[in-house]
Design an enzyme around this catalytic site. Structure first.
Site, mmCIF file in Angstrom:
data_model
loop_
_atom_site.group_PDB
_atom_site.id
_atom_site.type_symbol
_atom_site.label_atom_id
_atom_site.label_comp_id
_atom_site.label_asym_id
_atom_site.label_seq_id
_atom_site.Cartn_x
_atom_site.Cartn_y
_atom_site.Cartn_z
ATOM 1 N N GLU A 196 44.443 42.688 36.765
ATOM 2 C CA GLU A 196 44.532 41.732 35.651
ATOM 3 C C GLU A 196 45.444 42.202 34.523
ATOM 4 O O GLU A 196 45.091 42.097 33.351
ATOM 5 C CB GLU A 196 43.115 41.479 35.127
ATOM 6 C CG GLU A 196 42.418 42.688 34.469
ATOM 7 C CD GLU A 196 41.628 43.582 35.420
ATOM 8 O OE1 GLU A 196 41.989 43.657 36.613
ATOM 9 O OE2 GLU A 196 40.671 44.212 34.955
ATOM 10 N N HIS A 246 39.929 34.994 39.608
ATOM 11 C CA HIS A 246 39.322 36.261 39.185
ATOM 12 C C HIS A 246 40.189 36.973 38.143
ATOM 13 O O HIS A 246 39.706 37.324 37.057
ATOM 14 C CB HIS A 246 39.099 37.156 40.409
ATOM 15 C CG HIS A 246 38.466 38.471 40.074
ATOM 16 N ND1 HIS A 246 37.115 38.698 40.188
ATOM 17 C CD2 HIS A 246 38.985 39.620 39.606
ATOM 18 C CE1 HIS A 246 36.837 39.930 39.807
ATOM 19 N NE2 HIS A 246 37.964 40.520 39.447
ATOM 20 N N HIS A 296 39.635 37.579 33.861
ATOM 21 C CA HIS A 296 39.672 38.830 33.086
ATOM 22 C C HIS A 296 40.355 38.646 31.728
ATOM 23 O O HIS A 296 40.178 39.479 30.840
ATOM 24 C CB HIS A 296 40.423 39.904 33.872
ATOM 25 C CG HIS A 296 39.569 40.687 34.823
ATOM 26 N ND1 HIS A 296 38.443 41.385 34.437
ATOM 27 C CD2 HIS A 296 39.710 40.915 36.153
ATOM 28 C CE1 HIS A 296 37.924 42.010 35.499
ATOM 29 N NE2 HIS A 296 38.669 41.732 36.558
ATOM 30 N N ASP A 307 35.684 55.528 39.194
ATOM 31 C CA ASP A 307 35.697 54.339 40.028
ATOM 32 C C ASP A 307 34.403 54.163 40.824
ATOM 33 O O ASP A 307 34.268 53.204 41.564
ATOM 34 C CB ASP A 307 36.887 54.388 40.991
ATOM 35 C CG ASP A 307 38.198 54.225 40.229
ATOM 36 O OD1 ASP A 307 38.149 53.908 39.029
ATOM 37 O OD2 ASP A 307 39.260 54.426 40.825
ATOM 38 N N TYR A 333 30.317 44.021 40.711
ATOM 39 C CA TYR A 333 30.884 42.680 40.877
ATOM 40 C C TYR A 333 29.795 41.639 41.127
ATOM 41 O O TYR A 333 29.627 40.689 40.381
ATOM 42 C CB TYR A 333 31.858 42.663 42.072
ATOM 43 C CG TYR A 333 33.190 43.317 41.796
ATOM 44 C CD1 TYR A 333 33.301 44.697 41.736
ATOM 45 C CD2 TYR A 333 34.338 42.571 41.602
ATOM 46 C CE1 TYR A 333 34.524 45.314 41.494
ATOM 47 C CE2 TYR A 333 35.569 43.173 41.363
ATOM 48 C CZ TYR A 333 35.653 44.542 41.311
ATOM 49 O OH TYR A 333 36.855 45.132 41.069
HETATM 50 N N1 BES Z 1 40.334 45.198 37.965
HETATM 51 C C1 BES Z 1 40.163 44.988 39.354
HETATM 52 C C2 BES Z 1 40.923 45.953 40.209
HETATM 53 C C3 BES Z 1 40.571 47.411 40.029
HETATM 54 C C4 BES Z 1 39.313 47.794 39.647
HETATM 55 C C5 BES Z 1 41.529 48.365 40.262
HETATM 56 C C6 BES Z 1 39.054 49.144 39.478
HETATM 57 C C7 BES Z 1 41.244 49.698 40.093
HETATM 58 C C8 BES Z 1 39.999 50.095 39.705
HETATM 59 C C9 BES Z 1 40.553 43.572 39.764
HETATM 60 O O1 BES Z 1 40.269 42.620 38.804
HETATM 61 C C10 BES Z 1 39.742 43.219 40.977
HETATM 62 O O2 BES Z 1 38.559 43.188 40.884
HETATM 63 N N2 BES Z 1 40.411 42.957 42.088
HETATM 64 C C11 BES Z 1 39.784 42.599 43.345
HETATM 65 C C12 BES Z 1 40.060 41.176 43.685
HETATM 66 C C13 BES Z 1 39.039 40.200 43.328
HETATM 67 C C14 BES Z 1 39.317 38.837 43.885
HETATM 68 C C15 BES Z 1 37.619 40.593 43.450
HETATM 69 C C16 BES Z 1 40.415 43.402 44.459
HETATM 70 O O3 BES Z 1 41.438 44.034 44.193
HETATM 71 O O4 BES Z 1 39.905 43.350 45.555
HETATM 72 ZN ZN ZN Z 2 38.237 42.316 38.532
#
Ligand code: BES
Ligand code: ZN
Length: 624
Positions: free
Chosen positions: A286, A310, A314, A388, A396
């Site tokens: 995001e 999604h 954000h 992480d 989520y």
């Molecule tokens: N902010 C996240 C991606 C992220 C989180 C990168 C933590 C590194 C560390 C992003 O918003 C996200 O959640 N992406 C998801 C996709 C979504 C449709 C659930 C993904 O990348 O799978």
């Molecule tokens: Zn996210």
């Protein structure tokens, strides 16, 4: 709604040294209580031959503590050349002594700049390493166009420090400006306002006027075309992908408008999407004004555009109201998954939104019991947790489920107004779970007594597992699929008699998700013969299919699985195949071969995740 990393994939990420746990953010060396960065001005040159960013960053400082003696920053693998105080007229002043501590594996190197005179600004001259964990450098062959190199950043969670020395904690927000030099004919984009008409003259300037946390710093450089999709949105992508991407994401303006209707104005100006090459390790990121996205969602029928919902969400939950430390990440991702589902409902209807939520909810239910208790909590205890590690389906899906429960108990009208007020109240702040709960109590729970007991709320937030009365939507289409799957497994319905002609992506995902782990080989073969799953262009379906095919011993699917793994660097779509192969010695040997070929194209994060799967499998194999 899918986690970008599984818990296991995060093992190498960022174990906090115990000494740091006392501070608010154990994943940063910064001491923002003493001095705070309020603005960063980047001046960087992109060097594709050396695979480095080289230049300087000028940090504007707000000294809070008179007794402070130095400025402590985060860094990782940076070559720090020189640090100077900057005078009021912008001229570089006295050189400042500094110490770069030996690197901690998880946190990088603490950079201590001696500055007892509290300069208003400091300038750090530095270069990144070709191995910078937050950057991926691609050769022309790894792009769609095959002619130009490509580079992109991925700063979340704590990789911004590998390309800019800064206070790398979401507790600190700053504005930024940037001047970036790059080879002519390439386009540079950043997590800032981007000008689609910018000449490709190798000299780019950016401004992000809103204060953002460091994990939202982003940059990409490559042969990038632009297609408008609305009055305030465009798609940026390599030329061969641009038209397809613009069609797939043509509903972006409808999504922005729907979210504004629910939660108030979009505060960032433009909302653009950059489609990256397939090695992008996540689904989406995001980055403010410029979401970064995987090309694996370009399936031609908009069935995977909840990714846009999604990342757009954000812009309220996360970029506007930010979790102050990684253990509170559910405030970002849980709220965002909830808002995502509301956007999907508004734009594509309730049936679609319910299917997407059900897939995520079933997945969480299936896996949460096997997680360590601490990891089942929305706010896990920080002890021994990496930055992480809080990023599982729990943050989520359990987070979104909790908000759905609140919505159900208080009613949509009340809850929507509440959530809108929450975003306004905490706009441009970084907060923790305690602050969120205090606001919830004062503005929802105490104002509408009798709807939900406080103990129920505390159970959602602090207890492991999922409360037994967590509400689930009913989906008649999924109910039919359950019946068909059961008949197919019982041998009452042949594969080619499944009523699957009209199944959309989510319905295929649901059908495959809830097949048992080992399906008999003849059934798998019949399924594949009837529905041509091997070689599917839809990687969400492909990932699920190959995992079954590998587990069921369907060797005919191996080459296509290998092709999927080599082409796609998105961890969530590729790692499950490695895990499936790693379950048998022959499979493991095959996956190791595939990896040897795929590795140069993978992002450092994907490489690390795959290598952990191998290490675990070899260890398990060795014990037998
Ligand atoms: N902010 C996240 C991606 C992220 C989180 C990168 C933590 C590194 C560390 C992003 O918003 C996200 O959640 N992406 C998801 C996709 C979504 C449709 C659930 C993904 O990348 O799978
Ligand atoms: Zn996210």
């Amino acid at each position: 709604m899918f986690r970008p990393l599984s818990l296991a994939a995060c093992a190498a990420l960022l174990l906090a040294p115990l000494a740091a746990l006392a501070s608010a953010d154990p994943h940063s060396y910064a001491e923002p209580g003493r001095v705070r960065v309020t603005h960063a001005d980047l001046d960087l040159q992109v060097d594709f031959d050396r695979r480095e960013l080289i230049g300087n960053v000028t940090l504007t400082l707000d000294w809070k503590d008179e007794a402070a003696h130095d400025l402590v920053l985060d860094s990782r693998d940076l070559a720090i050349r020189r640090i100077v105080a900057v005078q009021a007229d912008g001229k570089a002043g006295a050189a400042l002594p500094f110490a770069l501590a030996p690197a901690d594996k998880e946190l990088g190197s603490k950079l201590t700049i001696v500055a007892p005179k509290h300069p208003a600004r400091v300038r750090i001259y530095y270069a990144t390493s070709p191995q910078a964990s937050g950057l991926q450098w691609l050769q022309p062959a790894q792009t769609a166009g095959k002619r130009q190199p490509f580079m992109f950043s991925q700063s979340e969670a704590i990789h911004a420090r590998s390309w800019v020395p800064l206070q790398d904690t979401p507790a600190v927000r700053f504005t930024y400006t940037a001047h970036v030099g790059a080879p002519k004919a390439l386009r540079v984009v950043m997590s800032a306002l981007n000008d689609a008409k910018h000449p490709l003259d190798g000299d780019f300037r950016f401004e992000q006027p809103q204060p953002i946390p460091s994990y939202l710093l982003a940059i990409a450089v490559g042969d990038i075309a632009v297609r408008e999709t609305g009055p305030r949105s465009a798609v940026y992508a390599e030329p061969p992908v641009a038209d397809k991407a613009a069609r797939e994401f043509e509903d972006t303006e409808r999504m922005i408008a729907a979210t504004e209707q629910l939660y108030g104005p979009y505060r960032w100006g433009r909302y653009d999407i950059l489609v990256l090459p397939p090695s992008f390790p996540f689904g989406g990121m995001e980055n403010p004004n410029m979401t970064f996205a995987t090309p694996t969602v370009l399936v031609g029928d908009k069935s995977l555009t909840s990714l846009v919902a999604h990342e757009l969400a954000h812009s309220w939950s996360g970029n506007l109201v930010t979790s102050a430390a990684w253990r509170h990440i559910w405030l970002n991702e849980g709220f965002t998954s909830y808002v995502e589902n509301r956007i999907v409902e508004a734009v594509y209807g309730k049936a679609q939104a319910d299917e997407e939520f059900l897939i995520a909810a079933h997945e969480l239910r299936d896996e949460i019991g096997a997680m360590p208790e601490n990891a089942q909590r929305l706010t896990p205890e920080p002890r021994g947790l990496g930055a992480d590690d809080a990023l599982s389906d729990v943050a989520y899906t359990k987070g979104a489920w909790f908000l759905k429960t609140l919505e159900q108990r208080y009613g949509r009208e009340v809850f929507d107004a509440y959530l809108r007020g929450y975003f306004d109240h905490f706009a441009f702040q970084s907060i923790d779970t305690g602050q969120m709960l205090a606001y919830l109590k004062a503005n929802l729970v105490d104002r509408h007594p009798g709807k939900m007991r406080w103990e129920e709320i505390e159970a959602w937030v602090y207890q492991p597992g999922i409360p037994a009365d967590a509400p689930l939507p009913a989906s008649p289409r999924f109910a039919r699929i359950d019946a068909e799957r059961a008949d197919f497994l019982a041998g009452k319905l042949a594969a080619d008699k499944l009523d699957a002609h009209g199944w959309n992506t989510q319905e295929w995902m649901y059908f495959l998700d809830r097949l048992p782990e080992a399906v008999a080989l003849d059934k798998l073969q019949a399924l594949d013969a009837a529905w041509r799953l091997t070689g599917t262009p839809n990687a969400e379906i492909g990932m699920r299919w190959y995992v079954h095919a590998i587990a069921g011993g369907d060797r005919a699917a191996w080459p296509a699985a290998a092709e999927h793994m080599t082409r796609i660097g998105r961890i969530y779509l590729t790692l499950p195949l490695y895990k499936a192969f790693a379950k048998t010695p022959e499979g493991l040997a095959y996956a190791e071969q595939v990896y040897a070929k795929a590795k140069p194209g993978y992002h450092p994060i994907t490489q690390a995740a795959v290598e952990r799967v191998f290490a675990k499998a070899r260890k398990a194999g060795g014990k037998e």
